[in-house]
Motif scaffolding. Sequence first.
Motif, mmCIF file in Angstrom:
data_model
loop_
_atom_site.group_PDB
_atom_site.id
_atom_site.type_symbol
_atom_site.label_atom_id
_atom_site.label_comp_id
_atom_site.label_asym_id
_atom_site.label_seq_id
_atom_site.Cartn_x
_atom_site.Cartn_y
_atom_site.Cartn_z
ATOM 1 N N ILE A 154 10.149 11.011 0.404
ATOM 2 C CA ILE A 154 10.616 9.633 0.533
ATOM 3 C C ILE A 154 9.968 8.766 -0.536
ATOM 4 O O ILE A 154 10.638 7.999 -1.227
ATOM 5 N N SER A 155 8.659 8.909 -0.703
ATOM 6 C CA SER A 155 7.928 8.092 -1.659
ATOM 7 C C SER A 155 8.412 8.321 -3.087
ATOM 8 O O SER A 155 8.681 7.361 -3.830
ATOM 9 N N CYS A 156 8.541 9.568 -3.493
ATOM 10 C CA CYS A 156 9.000 9.866 -4.860
ATOM 11 C C CYS A 156 10.449 9.444 -5.067
ATOM 12 O O CYS A 156 10.806 8.951 -6.142
ATOM 13 N N SER A 157 11.280 9.608 -4.051
ATOM 14 C CA SER A 157 12.686 9.225 -4.220
ATOM 15 C C SER A 157 12.836 7.715 -4.330
ATOM 16 O O SER A 157 13.676 7.224 -5.087
ATOM 17 N N VAL A 158 12.018 6.967 -3.608
ATOM 18 C CA VAL A 158 12.081 5.511 -3.734
ATOM 19 C C VAL A 158 11.584 5.079 -5.114
ATOM 20 O O VAL A 158 12.167 4.186 -5.741
ATOM 21 N N SER A 159 10.533 5.714 -5.607
ATOM 22 C CA SER A 159 10.019 5.360 -6.940
ATOM 23 C C SER A 159 11.047 5.611 -8.035
ATOM 24 O O SER A 159 11.155 4.840 -8.980
ATOM 25 N N THR A 160 11.798 6.676 -7.908
ATOM 26 C CA THR A 160 12.751 7.043 -8.954
ATOM 27 C C THR A 160 14.173 6.567 -8.666
ATOM 28 O O THR A 160 15.027 6.620 -9.545
ATOM 29 N N GLY A 161 14.412 6.083 -7.474
ATOM 30 C CA GLY A 161 15.765 5.798 -7.016
ATOM 31 C C GLY A 161 16.554 4.788 -7.815
ATOM 32 O O GLY A 161 17.778 4.863 -7.873
ATOM 33 N N ARG A 162 15.905 3.851 -8.441
ATOM 34 C CA ARG A 162 16.637 2.838 -9.190
ATOM 35 C C ARG A 162 16.627 3.079 -10.698
ATOM 36 O O ARG A 162 17.075 2.243 -11.459
ATOM 37 N N MET A 163 16.122 4.221 -11.088
ATOM 38 C CA MET A 163 16.094 4.532 -12.518
ATOM 39 C C MET A 163 17.478 4.864 -13.020
ATOM 40 O O MET A 163 18.251 5.545 -12.356
ATOM 41 N N PHE B 225 0.146 11.951 -6.607
ATOM 42 C CA PHE B 225 0.884 12.057 -7.872
ATOM 43 C C PHE B 225 1.823 10.862 -8.027
ATOM 44 O O PHE B 225 1.882 10.230 -9.072
ATOM 45 N N ASN B 226 2.555 10.557 -6.966
ATOM 46 C CA ASN B 226 3.471 9.424 -7.042
ATOM 47 C C ASN B 226 2.707 8.122 -7.273
ATOM 48 O O ASN B 226 3.083 7.312 -8.114
ATOM 49 N N GLY C 27 0.780 -1.217 0.000
ATOM 50 C CA GLY C 27 0.000 0.000 0.000
ATOM 51 C C GLY C 27 0.814 1.271 0.000
ATOM 52 O O GLY C 27 1.860 1.348 0.630
ATOM 53 N N HIS C 28 0.313 2.261 -0.699
ATOM 54 C CA HIS C 28 0.942 3.581 -0.701
ATOM 55 C C HIS C 28 0.543 4.394 0.530
ATOM 56 O O HIS C 28 1.140 5.425 0.790
ATOM 57 N N VAL C 29 -0.464 3.958 1.267
ATOM 58 C CA VAL C 29 -0.959 4.743 2.402
ATOM 59 C C VAL C 29 -0.261 4.406 3.713
ATOM 60 O O VAL C 29 -0.373 5.146 4.684
ATOM 61 N N ILE C 30 0.458 3.312 3.773
ATOM 62 C CA ILE C 30 1.067 2.875 5.025
ATOM 63 C C ILE C 30 2.081 3.882 5.576
ATOM 64 O O ILE C 30 2.123 4.108 6.782
#
Length: 142
Positions: free
Chosen positions: A128-137, A69-70, A35-38
């Motif tokens: 934190i959420s956006c950086s984790v989503s993009t972190g492995r790009m 957005f994320n 979940g994104h809400v946790i």
Amino acid sequence: MSVVLYHWPISPPPRTVLAVSKAIWIDATCLNIGGHVIPTYLVSRYGKDDSLCPKDLKMRALVDQRLYFNATALFPRIKNTTTSIIFFGKRSVDADAKAAIYKALGILEKYLEPTGWVAGDRPTVADISCSVSTGRMKVRDT
């Protein structure tokens, strides 16, 4: 405080939960969550203050908007592309998928321009959420 969560290790939403857990100094063992809400729940429940998840309604609305957005634009575009490569052996990213990712990254850059943070003038769960989503790009022009 120790919290047991369930997850798939390479998925960004659970990695976000782990990153938020570290930011608020709780011991989280993840097993299988999605979940994104946790992260906002963890900060609201266990955080020592509201710095990562503001109580001020205007700031909270901004953080929530950036989290949405994320969850609805940035993460799905990256996930759909990487899933094809990781699980289905696709060797390249088609132009439409690449354009969609770049569009979402452009929006993210606009969010970052005023202060260097995704929402407001300090780090929040949205950062934190956006950086984790993009972190492995790894962006390549191929």
